[in-house]
Every structure is written in structure tokens, then in C-alpha cells.
Design an enzyme around this catalytic site. Structure first.
Site, PDB file in Angstrom:
ATOM      1  N   LYS A   1     -39.261  -3.175   9.171  1.00 53.98           N
ATOM      2  CA  LYS A   1     -38.946  -2.770   7.800  1.00 53.98           C
ATOM      3  C   LYS A   1     -40.084  -3.114   6.854  1.00 53.98           C
ATOM      4  CE  LYS A   1     -35.518  -2.411   4.245  1.00 53.98           C
ATOM      5  NZ  LYS A   1     -34.101  -2.538   3.875  1.00 53.98           N
TER       6      LYS A   1
ATOM      7  N   HIS B   1     -19.903  -1.396   6.330  1.00 51.89           N
ATOM      8  CA  HIS B   1     -21.130  -0.610   6.277  1.00 51.89           C
ATOM      9  C   HIS B   1     -21.772  -0.423   7.654  1.00 51.89           C
ATOM     10  CE1 HIS B   1     -24.902   1.035   4.895  1.00 51.89           C
ATOM     11  NE2 HIS B   1     -25.563   0.026   5.436  1.00 51.89           N
TER      12      HIS B   1
ATOM     13  N   ARG C   1     -40.240   6.003   4.243  1.00 53.09           N
ATOM     14  CA  ARG C   1     -39.207   4.969   4.129  1.00 53.09           C
ATOM     15  C   ARG C   1     -37.825   5.572   4.313  1.00 53.09           C
ATOM     16  NH1 ARG C   1     -38.446  -0.021  -0.266  1.00 53.09           N
ATOM     17  NH2 ARG C   1     -36.464  -0.709   0.596  1.00 53.09           N
TER      18      ARG C   1
ATOM     19  N   GLU D   1     -27.769  -2.193  12.405  1.00 56.47           N
ATOM     20  CA  GLU D   1     -29.061  -2.087  11.718  1.00 56.47           C
ATOM     21  C   GLU D   1     -30.209  -2.583  12.603  1.00 56.47           C
ATOM     22  OE1 GLU D   1     -29.653  -0.601   8.952  1.00 56.47           O
ATOM     23  OE2 GLU D   1     -27.827  -0.639   7.725  1.00 56.47           O
TER      24      GLU D   1
ATOM     25  N   HIS E   1     -27.365   6.824   7.906  1.00 59.25           N
ATOM     26  CA  HIS E   1     -26.756   6.480   6.623  1.00 59.25           C
ATOM     27  C   HIS E   1     -26.185   7.686   5.877  1.00 59.25           C
ATOM     28  CE1 HIS E   1     -28.751   2.761   7.577  1.00 59.25           C
ATOM     29  NE2 HIS E   1     -28.362   2.185   6.467  1.00 59.25           N
TER      30      HIS E   1
ATOM     31  N   HIS F   1     -22.665   6.732   4.916  1.00 56.35           N
ATOM     32  CA  HIS F   1     -22.301   6.553   3.514  1.00 56.35           C
ATOM     33  C   HIS F   1     -21.172   7.503   3.111  1.00 56.35           C
ATOM     34  CE1 HIS F   1     -26.320   4.535   2.108  1.00 56.35           C
ATOM     35  NE2 HIS F   1     -25.546   3.722   2.798  1.00 56.35           N
TER      36      HIS F   1
ATOM     37  N   ARG G   1     -34.873  -7.992 -18.758  1.00 57.64           N
ATOM     38  CA  ARG G   1     -35.823  -6.984 -18.270  1.00 57.64           C
ATOM     39  C   ARG G   1     -36.604  -7.436 -17.035  1.00 57.64           C
ATOM     40  NH1 ARG G   1     -36.411  -6.220 -23.999  1.00 57.64           N
ATOM     41  NH2 ARG G   1     -35.451  -4.243 -24.606  1.00 57.64           N
TER      42      ARG G   1
ATOM     43  N   ASN H   1     -33.045   5.238   6.726  1.00 58.13           N
ATOM     44  CA  ASN H   1     -31.684   5.696   6.476  1.00 58.13           C
ATOM     45  C   ASN H   1     -31.089   6.434   7.665  1.00 58.13           C
ATOM     46  OD1 ASN H   1     -31.063   4.982   3.593  1.00 58.13           O
ATOM     47  ND2 ASN H   1     -32.962   6.104   3.282  1.00 58.13           N
TER      48      ASN H   1
ATOM     49  N   GLU I   1     -39.635   4.856  -1.434  1.00 56.92           N
ATOM     50  CA  GLU I   1     -38.980   5.894  -0.647  1.00 56.92           C
ATOM     51  C   GLU I   1     -39.365   7.303  -1.083  1.00 56.92           C
ATOM     52  OE1 GLU I   1     -34.483   7.022   0.471  1.00 56.92           O
ATOM     53  OE2 GLU I   1     -34.908   4.889   0.661  1.00 56.92           O
TER      54      GLU I   1
ATOM     55  N   LYS J   1     -34.543  -2.902  -2.522  1.00 51.48           N
ATOM     56  CA  LYS J   1     -33.499  -1.991  -2.988  1.00 51.48           C
ATOM     57  C   LYS J   1     -32.308  -2.813  -3.465  1.00 51.48           C
ATOM     58  CE  LYS J   1     -34.156   2.273  -0.366  1.00 51.48           C
ATOM     59  NZ  LYS J   1     -33.506   3.181   0.612  1.00 51.48           N
TER      60      LYS J   1
END
Length: 376
Positions: free
Chosen positions: A232, A272, A246, A191, A253, A257, A127, A250, A242, A149
Site C-alpha cells: 500500500k 466491511h 491507487r 484486505e 470494493h 460497498h 483547518r 479498491n 487516487e 484516506k
């Protein structure tokens, strides 16, 4: 760490009790054992891929042993395909077999795939176990290792399964970039350019004037990485999960993606950063088509990305690509979809990106059809 010299940059991510530092500079992996010991770890579970293990694992193992820490290593195959349930199960089982406890550390040694996978494993192990990110690719150093993330992919889309789990420390050893293939450096550069295109036109202009700066070892590389990380870190501190701006991170993206999903994450065809580069160029062309962005700004983005060897058109991807409807279906699985509506990151110009939640789906689909149409 004892190796605090002038060529090390420190960037802080301000998240209250969960704040952490990003250290950027050459030779940092040699001090990872000392860093882990300072975090109070008794043992370290190293997660890496087969390629990175051959290049950098001996340095890490010597450092951990020198700091008197117990450690075990879990290796996964290199490549995007390792961001899967099967590999997640392998990593978690390996960390449990190594008896990694809550007070210990998971060390993510590798690029974005390893960072996302190891970070997610740390988030769910007992956990929640702390993670130290040691990114070895440019993309990971400026993006995926920062911000918490973590996750894996689904056949239905990229990064759809995961958790927010902030690292305790990020060690971005810039010397590791000297071992990267040129293609991987270029992919990471997408990026870097993104941060200028979002809200820092001066940074983008600096990149245009110094197109090889981040590709070569030296202070300009560190400057480019540190500037990206500061950008960032500032966004993450404002909007960790997000729910607001935030989403700007992206940029490119949503399209990128969808392209990655369409090629089934086959890195031989598309990695990517290449998807992000095509996606950013598409986002600016779409913005221009909607009358939001000057055509010359869209052309400027294309020129710079092309100048560093990045693709800017879907046609640059080898092999067949699904039709506009197939790409649109992938986009509808994007993490930013809310109440069934797509969220795009669009631009009013270089350094003037914004979150758009009211784009007509019909116009987006029409744009995709034009992008996929054979050249006249």
C-alpha cells in the site's frame, strides 16, 4: 522509541515532507506516549470506541501520562454507524473542549471506523491537526490506517464525505489482534489477500500455503502485515490522491460497498471485510464472465477465501438483499465514478488486476442479476 527490538518492522511511506513510518509489532501501544512526545505534541486528543477503550485505553493513558503529556479522550459507539455527521460533530466538539491545538496530536485508537472518523476530525479541526494512527484491528493495520484516506458515510454511499489527511505516524501493535473476535480477524484478512490478488501472485501463493499465518501471533503475522503495508505504501507514494493506479486498492470494493450500503451498514449482517471478500470473488467472476480471466483463477480465489472462513456469495449475507437494480444504483454512487461512468477493478488472473473504465453497464447489470438469482 526505546522499544526497538528485532520483532518490530518499519515500513516507510515516501511522501516527501509528509513522509511517515509504519511500525509493526507487539507491545507498541506501551510506547505511544514516547512516540507522541517525539512528534513534539504538548497534548493528545484520544479518539476511540467503547469496545477498544475497555481493552487498550488504560495502556495508552499510562503511556501518555508517563511521557508527561496532557490528554483527553472522546469515545464513540463501536460499529460502522459511528461514521456519521453526528459522531463527527461529537468528536470535533470533544477535541475542541480538550483545547487540542495545531501543534498537538489526535490519536486514533481503534479499528477502521475510528481511524477514518478521527482522521477526518483531525483534518478539519482548526483547518488541520496532526494525527497518529494506532490501529487495533487487522483491517486497519493493513489498510485504512495507511494512506491518508479519512471520512464518514452517507446514506447514499460509503466514504463519500471525507478528506486526504496523512498521519504523522502509524503504530500497528500486533498484540491488539489477540483481543479480536475471529470474525473481525477474518474480515481483516480479506484486505491482506487483496494485495496478493492485485499484483503480487507470490504473496497470494504464500497465503494459500500458510492460511493461518496472519491469524496467529508470531513472525508470520508480522510478515503478512508488513508485506501488505509495503504494497500500500508503494501505491500511495505513486498516487496519493487516487488519480491513477491507487484505484487498484479498491479491488472488490465497488461490489462490496454497494452491499454494505444495501444492508444500511448493519454490522450484524455484514462487516466491511466480508463485503470486500464477496466483492473480490465477484470481481474475479465478472472478469471471467467478460473473458478476461481464466475460470480456474476465479475458482482459486473462491477456494482460498472460503478456506479462511470468508463469504464469497451474496447469498451468504443474512436477511433480504435488494435487487440487481438497487445494487447497481448504489454502485453508481461509488467514489470512482467519473463523468457518470463506473470504474471497475477487474483481473486477468491472480496478481494481474487492472483499472477498467469502459465496462458496458448493461453487462454489469446482467452480471448482478445472475449473482442474485436463486440457486438452481
Amino acid at each position: 522509541m526505546t522499544r526497538m527490538v528485532e520483532d518490530i518492522e518499519r515500513v516507510s511511506v515516501g511522501l516527501g515532507e509528509r513522509a511517515y513510518d509504519i511500525l509493526i509489532g507487539p507491545g507498541l501501544l506501551a510506547g505511544v506516549g514516547e512516540a507522541a512526545a517525539k512528534l513534539g505534541a504538548r497534548a493528545v486528543g484520544v479518539v476511540t470506541d467503547e469496545t477498544v477503550a475497555g481493552l487498550h485505553l488504560p495502556t495508552v493513558e499510562r503511556s501518555l501520562a508517563g511521557a508527561g503529556l496532557a490528554f483527553d479522550t472522546v469515545r464513540v459507539p463501536a460499529g460502522e454507524a459511528s461514521k456519521s455527521f453526528d459522531m463527527l460533530a461529537r468528536v470535533v466538539d470533544g477535541l475542541l473542549a480538550a483545547r487540542i491545538e495545531r501543534g498537538d496530536l489526535v490519536l486514533a485508537l481503534g479499528g477502521g471506523v475510528v481511524g477514518d472518523l478521527a482522521g477526518f476530525a483531525a483534518a478539519i479541526l482548526r483547518r488541520g491537526v496532526r494525527v497518529l494512527q494506532a490501529p487495533t484491528s487487522l483491517l486497519a493495520q493493513v489498510d485504512s490506517s495507511v494512506g491518508g484516506k479519512t471520512g464518514i458515510n452517507s446514506p447514499r454511499g460509503k466514504n463519500l464525505i471525507g478528506a486526504f489527511h496523512q498521519p504523522s505516524l502509524v503504530l500497528a501493535d500486533t498484540a491488539t489482534l489477540d483481543t479480536l473476535p475471529e470474525r473481525e480477524l477474518r474480515a481483516g484478512y480479506a484486505e491482506v489477500a487483496k494485495y496478493g490478488l492485485i499484483d503480487d501472485p507470490d504473496f497470494f501463493a504464500w497465503l494459500e500455503a500458510n492460511p493461518r499465518a496472519v491469524f496467529c501471533a508470531g513472525p508470520d503475522r508480522i510478515r503478512g502485515i508488513a508485506t501488505s503495508c509495503r504494497a500500500k505504501a508503494a501505491v500511495v507514494a505513486r498516487d496519493e490522491r487516487e488519480t491513477g493506479d491507487r484505484a487498484l486498492l479498491n479491488l472488490g470494493h465497488t461490489f462490496g460497498h454497494a452491499l454494505e450500503a444495501d444492508v444500511a451498514y448493519d454490522s450484524a449482517r455484514l462487516v466491511h471485510g466480508e463485503g470486500v471478500a464477496i466483492g473480490m470473488a465477484m470481481a474475479f467472476r465478472f472478469s471471467a464472465a467478460l473473458g478476461l480471466c481464466p475460470e480456474e483463477d476465479a475458482a482459486r480465489v473462491e477456494r482460498h477465501l472460503s478456506a479462511v472462513g470468508l463469504p464469497i456469495r451474496v447469498s451468504a449475507i443474512p436477511g433480504p438483499i435488494g435487487g440487481a437494480e438497487a445494487l447497481f444504483a448504489h454502485m453508481q454512487q461509488d467514489k470512482k465514478v467519473s463523468r457518470g461512468r463506473l470504474t471497475f477493478i477487474l483481473a486477468r488472473g491472480v496478481g494481474k488486476s487492472f483499472v477498467a473504465r469502459d465496462v458496458d453497464p448493461a453487462r454489469a447489470l446482467d452480471f448482478l442479476r445472475r449473482e442474485l438469482a436463486p440457486a438452481a
